[in-house]
Design a protein around this motif. Structure first.
Motif, short mmCIF file in Angstrom:
data_model
loop_
_atom_site.label_atom_id
_atom_site.label_comp_id
_atom_site.label_asym_id
_atom_site.label_seq_id
_atom_site.Cartn_x
_atom_site.Cartn_y
_atom_site.Cartn_z
N LEU A 1 9.80 40.98 -11.33
CA LEU A 1 8.35 40.78 -11.34
C LEU A 1 8.05 39.63 -10.38
CD1 LEU A 1 7.85 41.10 -15.19
CD2 LEU A 1 7.20 42.80 -13.47
N PHE A 2 7.69 40.00 -9.15
CA PHE A 2 7.49 39.01 -8.09
C PHE A 2 6.01 38.68 -7.91
CE2 PHE A 2 11.71 40.45 -7.20
CZ PHE A 2 12.33 39.41 -6.53
N PRO A 3 5.71 37.48 -7.44
CA PRO A 3 4.32 37.11 -7.19
C PRO A 3 3.63 38.10 -6.25
CG PRO A 3 5.73 35.18 -7.00
CD PRO A 3 6.64 36.38 -7.11
N GLY A 4 2.39 38.44 -6.58
CA GLY A 4 1.59 39.27 -5.71
C GLY A 4 1.88 40.75 -5.75
N THR A 5 2.76 41.21 -6.64
CA THR A 5 3.09 42.64 -6.71
C THR A 5 2.27 43.32 -7.80
OG1 THR A 5 4.95 42.21 -8.21
CG2 THR A 5 5.41 42.26 -5.85
N ALA A 6 2.03 44.62 -7.59
CA ALA A 6 1.24 45.39 -8.55
C ALA A 6 1.92 45.50 -9.90
CB ALA A 6 0.98 46.79 -7.99
N ALA A 7 3.22 45.30 -9.94
CA ALA A 7 3.95 45.39 -11.21
C ALA A 7 3.41 44.42 -12.26
CB ALA A 7 5.43 45.12 -10.98
N LEU A 8 2.84 43.31 -11.81
CA LEU A 8 2.33 42.31 -12.75
C LEU A 8 1.11 42.80 -13.53
CD1 LEU A 8 2.57 39.14 -10.49
CD2 LEU A 8 4.14 39.84 -12.30
N ASP A 9 0.42 43.79 -12.98
CA ASP A 9 -0.79 44.31 -13.62
C ASP A 9 -0.53 45.57 -14.44
OD1 ASP A 9 -2.37 42.32 -12.38
OD2 ASP A 9 -2.37 43.49 -10.52
N GLU A 10 0.72 46.02 -14.48
CA GLU A 10 1.05 47.25 -15.18
C GLU A 10 0.92 47.07 -16.70
OE1 GLU A 10 1.51 50.82 -16.08
OE2 GLU A 10 1.77 50.39 -13.95
N THR A 11 0.19 47.98 -17.34
CA THR A 11 0.00 47.89 -18.79
C THR A 11 0.49 49.13 -19.54
OG1 THR A 11 -2.25 48.77 -18.63
CG2 THR A 11 -2.00 46.37 -18.55
N LEU B 1 6.70 51.43 -18.81
CA LEU B 1 7.74 50.53 -19.30
C LEU B 1 8.60 50.00 -18.16
CD1 LEU B 1 9.01 52.42 -22.49
CD2 LEU B 1 7.02 50.90 -22.23
N ALA B 2 8.73 50.78 -17.11
CA ALA B 2 9.54 50.39 -15.95
C ALA B 2 8.84 50.85 -14.69
CB ALA B 2 10.94 50.99 -16.03
N VAL B 3 8.88 50.02 -13.66
CA VAL B 3 8.22 50.36 -12.39
C VAL B 3 9.12 49.99 -11.23
CG1 VAL B 3 5.86 50.12 -13.28
CG2 VAL B 3 7.03 48.14 -12.27
N GLU B 4 8.84 50.63 -10.09
CA GLU B 4 9.53 50.31 -8.85
C GLU B 4 8.74 49.20 -8.13
OE1 GLU B 4 6.61 53.61 -7.94
OE2 GLU B 4 7.92 53.00 -9.60
N VAL B 5 9.45 48.30 -7.48
CA VAL B 5 8.83 47.17 -6.79
C VAL B 5 9.47 47.01 -5.42
CG1 VAL B 5 8.39 44.69 -6.83
CG2 VAL B 5 8.44 45.97 -8.98
N TYR B 6 8.64 46.93 -4.39
CA TYR B 6 9.17 46.61 -3.07
C TYR B 6 8.98 45.13 -2.81
CZ TYR B 6 10.21 46.63 1.90
OH TYR B 6 10.77 46.37 3.13
N VAL B 7 10.06 44.42 -2.57
CA VAL B 7 10.01 42.98 -2.31
C VAL B 7 10.06 42.79 -0.80
CG1 VAL B 7 11.02 40.74 -2.85
CG2 VAL B 7 11.28 42.64 -4.46
#
Length: 242
Positions: free
Chosen positions: A154-164, A167-173
């Protein structure tokens, strides 16, 4: 407004003593959970800090103090690489711990395309808990802390932080030019116990800022389990600015 959060801090002299403390927590939580409901579900973290913890759990006296047949192991996140890759969180945990104990491991299939890996892991988690809706409650979650305040992936500025919902999401860093799969905040915040493992002087500043509260905007500050407490296991160097 964020709900009140009790932050418990335990400072150890060095990484070895921090790891011993973390291993004792695993033993204690697993024993209580297996006694009460016949199973224990824990999520491991990646990175260098937990490697010693994993080695300790696979060796005596800790190994024989855990009923590993009742243990299910999950992962907070994974890099999108095959399990034999040097950067695989599962690969590191498997080498140090999982190949040495009869626990059941639920790994993130990092060799798949990122979105497919995330969807498959959500299905795996739901299947393990035996239901299709809602957010499961892990008994214990170990987390690390990045210098930018990220935890799991869960990185700053990624959409994953807003997921409600997921349970699991993909994140591009972007800065790392890499894909990750991570458990989401609803899962982390539904855990019965959350333990951050942080070592080294390089983490001292971010430890101070994250522990100060959610106003700093760091992802790790958003880990606020409904149980109302987070335990930070720090070595003396990581705690030097508290």
């Amino acid at each position: 407004m964020a709900s009140p959060l009790r932050t418990d801090i335990h400072v150890s002299e060095d990484l070895e003593k921090l790891s011993l403390r973390a291993a004792e927590i695993f033993v204690s939580c697993s024993g209580e959970s297996i006694t009460s409901k016949k199973n224990f579900r824990a999520a491991l973290s990646g990175g260098s800090t937990p490697k010693r913890l994993h080695a300790l759990l696979a060796s005596e006296p800790f190994r024989s103090r855990v009923d590993w047949r009742g243990v299910e192991v999950f992962f907070g996140d994974e890099r999108c690489v095959p399990p034999e890759h040097r950067d695989s969180n599962f690969g590191a945990a498997n080498e140090a711990l999982l190949s040495r104990v009869p626990a059941r491991a639920h790994r993130i299939l990092g060799e798949l395309p990122p979105r497919e890996a995330a969807l498959r892991y959500e299905e795996e988690v739901r299947r393990a808990f035996g239901f299709e809706a809602g957010v499961p409650s892990l008994d214990l979650v170990y987390l690390g802390l990045g210098a930018d305040g990220h935890t799991a992936s869960l990185f700053p500025g990624t959409a994953a932080l807003d997921e409600t919902e997921r349970l699991a999401v993909e994140v591009y860093v972007e800065r790392l030019e890499s894909w990750r799969v991570t458990l989401t905040l609803p899962v982390l915040n539904a855990a019965r116990k959350v333990v951050f493992l942080v070592s080294g002087r390089a983490k001292a500043e971010i430890v101070r800022e994250v522990i100060a509260g959610p106003d700093g905007g760091y992802p790790a500050s958003l880990v606020r389990p409904t149980g109302g407490s987070v335990l930070w296991l720090l070595d003396r160097a990581a705690a030097s600015l508290l």
